[in-house]
Enzyme design. Structure first.
Site, mmCIF file in Angstrom:
data_model
loop_
_atom_site.group_PDB
_atom_site.id
_atom_site.type_symbol
_atom_site.label_atom_id
_atom_site.label_comp_id
_atom_site.label_asym_id
_atom_site.label_seq_id
_atom_site.Cartn_x
_atom_site.Cartn_y
_atom_site.Cartn_z
ATOM 1 N N ASP A 134 -2.546 -12.818 4.403
ATOM 2 C CA ASP A 134 -3.074 -12.326 4.676
ATOM 3 C C ASP A 134 -3.218 -12.017 6.834
ATOM 4 O OD1 ASP A 134 -6.159 -11.952 5.669
ATOM 5 O OD2 ASP A 134 -7.018 -12.913 4.134
ATOM 6 N N TRP A 155 -4.944 12.548 5.475
ATOM 7 C CA TRP A 155 -4.901 13.031 4.178
ATOM 8 C C TRP A 155 -3.393 12.359 4.017
ATOM 9 C CZ3 TRP A 155 -8.281 17.864 2.910
ATOM 10 C CH2 TRP A 155 -9.102 17.465 3.194
ATOM 11 N N TYR A 175 -15.511 2.283 9.068
ATOM 12 C CA TYR A 175 -14.541 2.698 8.798
ATOM 13 C C TYR A 175 -13.434 3.290 10.110
ATOM 14 C CZ TYR A 175 -9.620 4.439 7.624
ATOM 15 O OH TYR A 175 -8.359 4.809 7.556
ATOM 16 N N VAL A 215 1.344 3.402 2.472
ATOM 17 C CA VAL A 215 3.036 3.878 3.265
ATOM 18 C C VAL A 215 3.246 2.698 3.835
ATOM 19 C CG1 VAL A 215 2.872 3.796 6.868
ATOM 20 C CG2 VAL A 215 0.670 4.696 4.789
ATOM 21 N N LYS A 265 -11.607 1.543 12.995
ATOM 22 C CA LYS A 265 -10.409 1.854 13.099
ATOM 23 C C LYS A 265 -9.823 2.306 15.076
ATOM 24 C CE LYS A 265 -7.054 1.988 10.820
ATOM 25 N NZ LYS A 265 -6.261 1.946 10.544
ATOM 26 N N GLY A 294 1.236 -1.367 -0.158
ATOM 27 C CA GLY A 294 0.112 0.075 -0.269
ATOM 28 C C GLY A 294 0.736 1.111 -0.224
ATOM 29 N N THR A 331 -6.550 6.563 12.025
ATOM 30 C CA THR A 331 -7.036 7.645 10.905
ATOM 31 C C THR A 331 -7.445 8.430 11.563
ATOM 32 O OG1 THR A 331 -8.034 8.305 9.335
ATOM 33 C CG2 THR A 331 -8.744 6.036 10.565
HETATM 34 N N1 LIG Z 1 -4.500 6.401 3.051
HETATM 35 C C1 LIG Z 1 -4.081 8.411 3.702
HETATM 36 O O1 LIG Z 1 -4.923 9.507 3.239
HETATM 37 C C2 LIG Z 1 -4.511 7.837 5.602
HETATM 38 C C3 LIG Z 1 -5.029 8.438 6.559
HETATM 39 C C4 LIG Z 1 -5.500 8.057 7.220
HETATM 40 C C5 LIG Z 1 -5.031 7.001 7.516
HETATM 41 N N2 LIG Z 1 -4.333 5.955 7.444
HETATM 42 C C6 LIG Z 1 -3.936 4.739 7.642
HETATM 43 O O2 LIG Z 1 -2.528 4.286 7.054
HETATM 44 C C7 LIG Z 1 -2.212 2.951 6.980
HETATM 45 C C8 LIG Z 1 -1.786 2.533 6.131
HETATM 46 O O3 LIG Z 1 -2.621 3.401 4.980
HETATM 47 P P1 LIG Z 1 -2.757 3.318 2.938
HETATM 48 O O4 LIG Z 1 -3.467 4.712 2.303
HETATM 49 O O5 LIG Z 1 -1.062 2.905 3.309
HETATM 50 O O6 LIG Z 1 -3.480 1.895 2.314
HETATM 51 P P2 LIG Z 1 -3.379 1.177 0.765
HETATM 52 O O7 LIG Z 1 -2.901 2.495 0.495
HETATM 53 O O8 LIG Z 1 -5.053 1.289 0.988
HETATM 54 O O9 LIG Z 1 -2.560 -0.007 1.730
HETATM 55 C C9 LIG Z 1 -3.289 -0.956 2.628
HETATM 56 C C10 LIG Z 1 -2.656 -2.221 1.793
HETATM 57 O O10 LIG Z 1 -3.130 -3.084 2.698
HETATM 58 C C11 LIG Z 1 -3.633 -3.578 2.219
HETATM 59 N N3 LIG Z 1 -4.842 -5.550 2.317
HETATM 60 C C12 LIG Z 1 -5.517 -5.220 2.492
HETATM 61 N N4 LIG Z 1 -6.229 -5.900 3.320
HETATM 62 C C13 LIG Z 1 -5.511 -6.671 3.870
HETATM 63 C C14 LIG Z 1 -4.849 -7.991 4.758
HETATM 64 N N5 LIG Z 1 -6.047 -8.714 4.989
HETATM 65 N N6 LIG Z 1 -4.063 -8.395 4.651
HETATM 66 C C15 LIG Z 1 -2.936 -8.126 4.133
HETATM 67 N N7 LIG Z 1 -3.095 -6.733 3.599
HETATM 68 C C16 LIG Z 1 -4.349 -5.947 3.424
HETATM 69 C C17 LIG Z 1 -3.797 -3.830 0.703
HETATM 70 O O11 LIG Z 1 -4.038 -5.044 -0.225
HETATM 71 P P3 LIG Z 1 -5.523 -4.793 -0.975
HETATM 72 O O12 LIG Z 1 -5.525 -3.890 -2.433
HETATM 73 O O13 LIG Z 1 -3.677 -6.015 -2.294
HETATM 74 O O14 LIG Z 1 -6.561 -5.871 -0.229
HETATM 75 C C18 LIG Z 1 -2.999 -2.271 0.420
HETATM 76 O O15 LIG Z 1 -1.675 -2.984 -0.491
HETATM 77 C C19 LIG Z 1 -3.881 2.704 7.536
HETATM 78 O O16 LIG Z 1 -3.431 2.435 9.504
HETATM 79 C C20 LIG Z 1 -4.930 3.483 7.576
HETATM 80 O O17 LIG Z 1 -5.976 3.571 8.216
HETATM 81 C C21 LIG Z 1 -3.747 6.228 6.232
#
Ligand SMILES: NC(=O)c1ccc[n+]([C@@H]2O[C@H](COP(=O)([O-])OP(=O)(O)OC[C@H]3O[C@@H](n4cnc5c(N)ncnc54)[C@H](OP(=O)(O)O)[C@@H]3O)[C@@H](O)[C@H]2O)c1
Length: 284
Positions: A35, A150, A125, A12, A129, A10, A99
């Protein structure tokens, strides 16, 4: 140090794994490789790797969590608990990302949310979380909960990540002008998380760039960083409102964050969101 990263493909997770690999031995597993909802697989993978530090970057996103509550519970609550328990059994530390959607986002222009504010999520969500934070804390005392907001950086197809490139290419973009939050450049997030981890002070942190903006203001600033004038930017921005987006899950309106623990530790404020965005626009 040996570090384990779950959800490593993902936004991050991928940046984190790449950055940490410069100085550490990193076992970075994508969803396909682990997973996190499979408890036996989590235990097996963690025991194989024997890390000192585990990062959980896996998440089920906002609209998907509304549509599939069972999967949201599994990915955002049960999986984090399995990882934190595995860390605990090994004597390792865990960093779990959360988040700004922990909060309700009302009223507009309220002070930034701190850890003293009661979580009150407005969608599933956010609810899962917040529950995920609680199970991680309970399963592993050596845990850092990192709420961020964000997040943007290279490699993801999301508004914040792509708006600068779209404007550069002269593409029109739809921008929401009535939702505000803190923004976070992923490289700044990672650097600050490692600083926090270095302090050894477990707890709940809010890690974001300084300041607050709407999606619209973010787009304007991205255009400015590209050297575009308002006369060039304005025709490319199609302003819209959250209610017109007809998204599956409701979004909180006003969720800037402030980090009390970082202040107590004497860590300097993170750089302003405009400086961070400028860095991203220049370096991609
Ligand atoms: N991006 C933001 O704006 C934001 C804001 C606030 C907080 N956060 C927090 O930051 C963290 C990382 O977010 P991100 O933006 O990097 O998210 P992301 O880009 O959507 O990446 C999440 C990853 O988790 C994987 N995933 C989903 N289900 C899974 C499972 N059962 N086992 C293992 N991997 C799994 C997804 O793979 P698939 O796609 O293959 O399912 C994806 O690669 C999260 O905790 C999120 O709540 C992010």
């Amino acid at each position: 140090m040996k570090i384990f990263v779950a959800g490593a493909a993902g936004l991050v997770g991928s940046h984190l794994a790449r950055r940490l690999a410069r100085d550490h031995e990193v076992v970075a597993l994508s969803h396909g490789e682990l997973d996190i909802t499979d408890s036996a697989a989590v235990v097996r993978r963690v025991l194989e790797a024997k890390p000192e530090l585990i990062f959980n970057c896996a998440v089920l996103q906002v609209d998907e969590s509304e549509q599939e509550p069972g999967r949201a519970q599994a990915v955002n609550v049960d999986g984090p608990r399995f990882l934190a328990a595995a860390a605990n059994d090994l004597g390792a530390e865990v960093v779990h990302f959360s988040t700004q959607y922990a909060f309700a986002g009302e009223p507009l222009h309220r002070p930034p949310y701190t850890i003293d504010d009661e979580p009150r999520p407005v969608n599933n969500y956010g609810r899962t979380k917040v529950a995920g934070e609680a199970v991680v804390r309970a399963a592993c005392a050596r845990s850092y909960i990192v709420r961020t907001s964000w997040v943007y950086g290279s490699g993801k197809n999301s508004f914040l990540c792509t708006v600068a490139n779209d404007l550069k290419a002269g593409k029109k973009v739809r921008v929401i002008d009535d939702i505000w939050s803190s923004t976070t450049f992923v490289e700044d997030l990672i650097e600050r998380v490692m600083t926090i981890r270095g302090t050894g002070r477990y707890g709940t942190y809010h890690v974001v760039n300084e300041g607050v903006c709407s999606y619209y203001e973010f787009a304007l600033e991205a255009g400015r960083c590209l050297g575009l004038t308002r006369a060039q930017i304005d025709p490319l921005l199609e302003i819209t409102h959250e209610r017109d987006m007809k998204r599956i899950a409701p979004r909180p309106r006003y969720t800037p964050l402030r980090c009390l623990l970082s202040e107590r530790l004497g860590l300097p404020p993170m750089r302003d969101w405009r400086a961070a965005l400028g860095n991203y626009v220049r370096t991609g």
